[in-house]
Scaffold this active site. Structure first.
Site, PDB file in Angstrom:
ATOM      1  N   HIS A  52       0.985  -1.195   0.148  1.00  0.00           N
ATOM      2  CA  HIS A  52       0.012   0.075  -0.037  1.00  0.00           C
ATOM      3  C   HIS A  52       0.821   1.272  -0.079  1.00  0.00           C
ATOM      4  O   HIS A  52       2.294   0.953  -0.085  1.00  0.00           O
ATOM      5  CB  HIS A  52      -0.830   0.057   1.456  1.00  0.00           C
ATOM      6  CG  HIS A  52      -0.040   0.121   2.449  1.00  0.00           C
ATOM      7  ND1 HIS A  52       0.070  -1.126   3.246  1.00  0.00           N
ATOM      8  CD2 HIS A  52       0.565   1.109   3.169  1.00  0.00           C
ATOM      9  CE1 HIS A  52       0.587  -0.559   4.472  1.00  0.00           C
ATOM     10  NE2 HIS A  52       1.006   0.510   4.365  1.00  0.00           N
TER      11      HIS A  52
HETATM   12  P1  TYD Z   1      -1.396  -2.521   7.604  1.00  0.00           P
HETATM   13  O1  TYD Z   1      -0.719  -1.313   7.723  1.00  0.00           O
HETATM   14  O2  TYD Z   1      -2.220  -3.049   6.547  1.00  0.00           O
HETATM   15  O3  TYD Z   1      -0.324  -3.762   7.925  1.00  0.00           O
HETATM   16  P2  TYD Z   1       0.895  -4.007   6.979  1.00  0.00           P
HETATM   17  O4  TYD Z   1       1.182  -2.938   5.892  1.00  0.00           O
HETATM   18  O5  TYD Z   1       2.162  -4.054   7.720  1.00  0.00           O
HETATM   19  O6  TYD Z   1       0.491  -5.241   6.225  1.00  0.00           O
HETATM   20  O7  TYD Z   1      -2.392  -3.117   9.123  1.00  0.00           O
HETATM   21  C1  TYD Z   1      -2.869  -4.044   9.347  1.00  0.00           C
HETATM   22  C2  TYD Z   1      -3.861  -4.081  10.150  1.00  0.00           C
HETATM   23  O8  TYD Z   1      -3.559  -3.536  11.255  1.00  0.00           O
HETATM   24  C3  TYD Z   1      -5.006  -3.271   9.566  1.00  0.00           C
HETATM   25  O9  TYD Z   1      -6.317  -3.756   9.854  1.00  0.00           O
HETATM   26  C4  TYD Z   1      -5.078  -1.884  10.378  1.00  0.00           C
HETATM   27  C5  TYD Z   1      -4.598  -2.207  11.614  1.00  0.00           C
HETATM   28  N1  TYD Z   1      -3.550  -1.303  12.329  1.00  0.00           N
HETATM   29  C6  TYD Z   1      -3.748  -0.668  13.296  1.00  0.00           C
HETATM   30  O10 TYD Z   1      -5.173  -0.602  13.874  1.00  0.00           O
HETATM   31  N2  TYD Z   1      -3.123   0.598  13.682  1.00  0.00           N
HETATM   32  C7  TYD Z   1      -1.845   0.655  13.282  1.00  0.00           C
HETATM   33  O11 TYD Z   1      -1.332   1.693  13.742  1.00  0.00           O
HETATM   34  C8  TYD Z   1      -1.270  -0.002  12.190  1.00  0.00           C
HETATM   35  C9  TYD Z   1      -0.133   0.210  11.540  1.00  0.00           C
HETATM   36  C10 TYD Z   1      -2.173  -0.942  11.668  1.00  0.00           C
END
Ligand code: TYD
Length: 144
Positions: A52
């Protein structure tokens, strides 16, 4: 924002016989104020994270333990960074598509972020990301 804005930043490392210490200060070592800290750990072998971009969020990623790769893409160019030390990290600017891959076993990725978690700041569709990059570029071109 372009891929050239994303870079490895070396951090201070205080070494003594009792072990090493590294610290990060907002606006001194990294170009933003830290509002949030999160970390990735226990990533199963072969799994990837990220995929993303963020509209405004700035981040700084550190391999606190183990190693992983971060593949960055600004819509025009791609660059791969290998993180494997706790005394440097990768600054990731807004509007940069990121993929975290190649996690070693026991890897811990610490992320310092410029803002709180905001779902509306995420761009999760790569085609939409590329379209936004092109739109911003043509808007900037027209202003000149
Ligand atoms: P995401 O940012 O998509 O993780 P990655 O890029 O590492 O795969 O986040 C994964 C999940 O965690 C998503 O449901 C959102 C949640 N999240 C939070 O609630 N707070 C946060 O600070 C972060 C980074 C993610």
């Amino acid at each position: 924002m372009a891929i050239e804005d994303c870079k490895i930043i070396s951090l201070p490392k205080i070494v003594d016989s009792k072990g090493n210490l590294t610290f990060v200060e907002s606006r001194r070592h990294i170009p933003f104020d830290i509002k949030r800290v999160y970390y990735l750990y226990d990533v199963p072998g072969g799994e990837e994270r990220g995929e993303h971009a963020h509209k405004t969020l700035q981040q700084f990623m550190i391999a606190m333990s183990g190693s992983f790769d971060v593949v960055l893409d600004d819509g025009l160019a791609k660059k791969r960074f290998h993180l494997n030390r706790a005394y440097y990290g990768l600054y990731v600017s807004p509007m940069t598509w990121r993929r975290l891959t190649n996690f070693s076993s026991g890897a811990v990725c610490l992320v310092l972020a410029s803002d709180f978690y905001k779902v509306e700041d995420y761009i999760r569709d790569y085609q939409i990301f590329v379209r936004l990059v092109k739109q911003r570029k043509s808007r900037r071109g027209r202003k000149r």
